[in-house]
Each structure stands twice: as C-alpha cells, then as structure tokens.
Design an enzyme around this catalytic site. Structure first.
Site, short mmCIF file in Angstrom:
data_model
loop_
_atom_site.label_atom_id
_atom_site.label_comp_id
_atom_site.label_asym_id
_atom_site.label_seq_id
_atom_site.Cartn_x
_atom_site.Cartn_y
_atom_site.Cartn_z
N ASP B 76 0.83 -1.21 0.00
CA ASP B 76 0.00 0.00 0.00
C ASP B 76 0.86 1.27 0.00
OD1 ASP B 76 1.07 -0.08 2.50
OD2 ASP B 76 -0.83 -0.02 3.59
N CYS B 79 4.74 -0.11 2.87
CA CYS B 79 5.27 -1.42 3.27
C CYS B 79 6.64 -1.32 3.93
CB CYS B 79 5.28 -2.39 2.11
SG CYS B 79 6.16 -1.76 0.68
N HIS B 253 8.46 -3.18 -3.47
CA HIS B 253 7.84 -3.77 -2.29
C HIS B 253 8.84 -4.32 -1.28
CE1 HIS B 253 4.56 -5.35 0.01
NE2 HIS B 253 5.14 -6.53 0.06
#
Lengths: 151, 259
Positions: B76, B79, B253
C-alpha cells in the site's frame, strides 16, 4: 472514531489562540458541527488581493487526519486566481496527493494565503468553463494534475 | 464483446477512474493482511509464473538456503515503514537492553520534531500511540498481540505516520548533507512534505538511511530482482553496520526475512 474529534478540538484551540495573520475561524459555524468549519481569510497586504475578504469551508471525514479535509472557497467572493475555479474548487497538491496527517487546518490556510500572495495576474484557470460544468460537487473527487508551483 | 470505448471530451471521467482505483485498493486489502504470519519461500515463488525463471531460481536456490521464512506485508506504499516497524519491535521484544535504549530515543524524538517546527498538536497523537505500543513490548506482550496491533489499521497507520515523521525530522536536521542526494531543484523540506510525510508514498534509499540512522537500528536489505543470475545482492543500512533485521526487496515492495 473519536480520535478525529479529539484532533479537531486540539486544532481549533491552537488556531483560536494563535491565528496566523489574516486567518480567523468562524466560531459560530463550529459550535453547530465540529466536522464543518467556516474560515475567514483576508487577502494579504502587498498582494493582488489586498483588502479582499474570502471564506473557506473545511469538511472533515471520520478518517481525518488520514483523509485530507475537503476545502473550497464559498460565498460571493471567489478569488480570481489561476488555481481557483469559479465554483470555489482549489487546485492545490496538499489537498489530495501531498496531504499528510501531520498537516492541519492552519497549514492549509497558510498554503492558500501563500498561493494567493504569489499570484502575478488575476485570471481563472484555462479550463474553468468545462471543469465547472462537468466536475463533481466534491473537489476531492477530481483527479488533479499539478502543473506548476509558481503561482 | 466489450463495448467500444469512445472518449467524450465533454464528459468527466474522474469518478469512474477513482472508483476503479478504490476497487483495486479494496481487493489488495482483502487479499493481503498488513503484516502476515511467517510463511515459507514456496508460497513466495508461487507468486511467480513458471517463465519467471530468475525470480524462482533466486528464491529456491539462494534465499531458501540462507533464510528460514518470510513475513509478507500489504503493498500500500507504506510497506517499508510497516515492515521495518514490525521487525524492529519484534526484535526488541527479545532484546531488553536494546529496548531501553530505543525507548529513550523514541521519547526524545518528539521534542526534536517540535524544535524543528512541527506543531505539537499534529504530532502528539502519533507519538503517544508509538510510545503505547513500545510500552506493550516492554511489558512483555505476546507476538500475537504485536501482530494484532500491526494489523489494526488504525493503530498500524499511526505507527507508520510516526516513523515517517522521524524520517522527515532526521532529513531536515541533516539537510546540509542529504540535500545533495535529491534530484531536481526541490529543497529538503519540499522533498519531505511531498515524498516522506504523506501516507502511501514509497520509500527510497534515502528514507531507509534516515530511519535506520535516526533510530540506531541497522537493516539488511536483500534484493530480489532481475540483476545477475542466481543469487540476491544485499545492502546494509547504514553501511558497515551489523544488521539486526532483514528485509526482502522486490521491485516496489518490502517484506520481512527471518534466518
């Protein structure tokens, strides 16, 4: 969530005690409803808006301060400015993309005053006519494109 | 067959676009907890199709040999902060001497932010929540309780905001040094306002250096990307430190690694 009201009361206290120059909160509007504030704004001395008076409405959702407030000009004097549409909507990045929970009503007001003060020519945004005709009532539902920070 | 799309310049598509973005966010939220339980590397390589040879090889032949498992985080934009926050507190719960040092740093951090010009009323709620969670760790909360705290969106986001503020404060305090790393002609304050403080803005090296330096919690990042052939490169923040937590980076990520 009660944290939103707690935070708004803190902000109100700070803004009432030490308001930035030319900014004052309409206490009567808030006594009715803490989630909707009316803020009076004076055009800054030395700017094109010197002597003009404006009104801003702030609406807060339950997720404030994670959600940015909905902010727009209201009343019969909407400033003529390249980032302010004639329906009161304001194109300012901190109201959507660059909003952070560490910002506040005070910092939004200061940004708007500074945006007005740096204006060199009073004119509406080039897409004013079509935007006002087709936009949502809520300026937060517009996907803004931020072209420049110069005015 | 899908209806042919004809763009109408007199129509406003913002509502439809935003509805679609919200739908995607909702789907991600339903499918991925903010911080997952520990899972095996097999479940990680399942995310990559057969033809994604490099990723699968690196997971199966490198990461799997060097680490035991992974804890996934929700993608989102927060992270890195959430992964760091959880891994850091999980680690502190097993290291009481470090916890005392960390508590002091965390306590001090609020007055430092105030001295940098952050208004107290906008930061104190986040600081309070952060200290509350640290107190839970000090009082020997279980791992399940910590996991529950980090999966409670309200509490979890408060922690993320506070970590973002710590990064912003550190970069502004040390702006003489770090300004030279900024691209374009933004000032450090503008960079922090636009790329650090808002929720959902992704982290770069500069965020990681700032957070690990200001809190004194060194981190190793393993890079799972297409570079090279069969092993992951890693980098320690700050350089030449002895990392206490390890994060797994995949383009865009961060997850948590356990050895």
């Amino acid at each position: 969530m009660a944290s939103m009201e707690k935070r708004l009361h803190k902000e109100l206290q700070a803004l009432t005690k030490e308001p930035p120059r030319g900014v004052h909160v309409d206490q009567e509007s808030i006594s009715r409803n803490i989630t909707e504030w009316l803020v009076h704004l004076d055009g800054a001395e030395g700017s094109l808006y010197n002597g003009e008076k404006f009104q801003l409405v702030f609406k807060f959702s339950q997720s404030y301060p994670f959600d940015s407030p909905q902010v727009m000009f209201v009343g019969n004097n909407i400033p003529v400015h390249p980032h302010v549409y004639s329906n009161g909507h304001i194109c300012l990045s901190i109201l959507t993309d660059d909003w952070s929970p560490a910002l506040s009503v005070t910092s939004v007001c200061l940004s708007i005053v500074s945006m007005l003060s740096s204006c060199t020519e009073k004119k509406r945004p080039p897409d004013n006519a079509i935007y006002v005709k087709t936009c949502s009532k809520n300026p937060k539902k517009t996907r803004w494109y931020y072209h420049d920070d110069d005015v | 067959m899908a209806e042919e799309f004809v763009f109408d310049p007199n129509k406003n598509y913002d509502d439809a676009t935003m509805a679609q973005l919200q739908k995607m966010e909702k789907e991600i939220a339903e499918n991925q907890k903010l911080i997952s339980d520990r899972v095996s590397f097999d479940s990680l390589s399942e995310e990559y199709a057969k033809e994604d040879e490099i990723y699968r090889t690196k997971i199966q032949q490198d990461l799997k040999n060097r680490y035991k498992c992974v804890r996934k985080t929700r993608g989102d934009g927060n992270c890195f902060f959430r992964a760091f926050g959880f891994a850091c507190l999980e680690n502190l719960s097993n290291d009481k001497s470090q916890l005392q040092r960390f508590l002091e740093v965390a306590k001090q951090s609020k007055s430092e932010l105030v001295s940098l010009g952050f208004p107290e009323f906008t930061i104190e709620d986040f600081h309070e929540t952060f200290m509350d969670v640290l107190t839970k760790v000090e009082n020997d909360c279980t791992l399940e309780e910590l996991l529950e705290t980090f999966n409670d969106q309200g509490l979890s986001d408060y922690i993320v905001v506070y970590l973002r503020l710590i990064v912003s404060g550190y970069l502004q305090k040390e702006s003489d040094f770090y300004s030279s790393f900024l691209e374009g002609d933004r000032t450090m304050k503008e960079f922090c306002n636009q790329e650090v403080e808002p929720m959902g803005k992704e982290s770069d090296h500069i965020h990681i250096i700032a957070l690990t330096s200001s809190l004194g919690v060194p981190v190793r990042v393993e890079y799972l990307d297409r570079a090279g052939t069969s092993t992951c490169n890693h980098h320690d923040f700050p350089e030449d430190s002895t990392p206490v937590i390890t994060l797994l980076y995949r383009p865009g990520h961060y997850d948590i690694l356990y050895s």
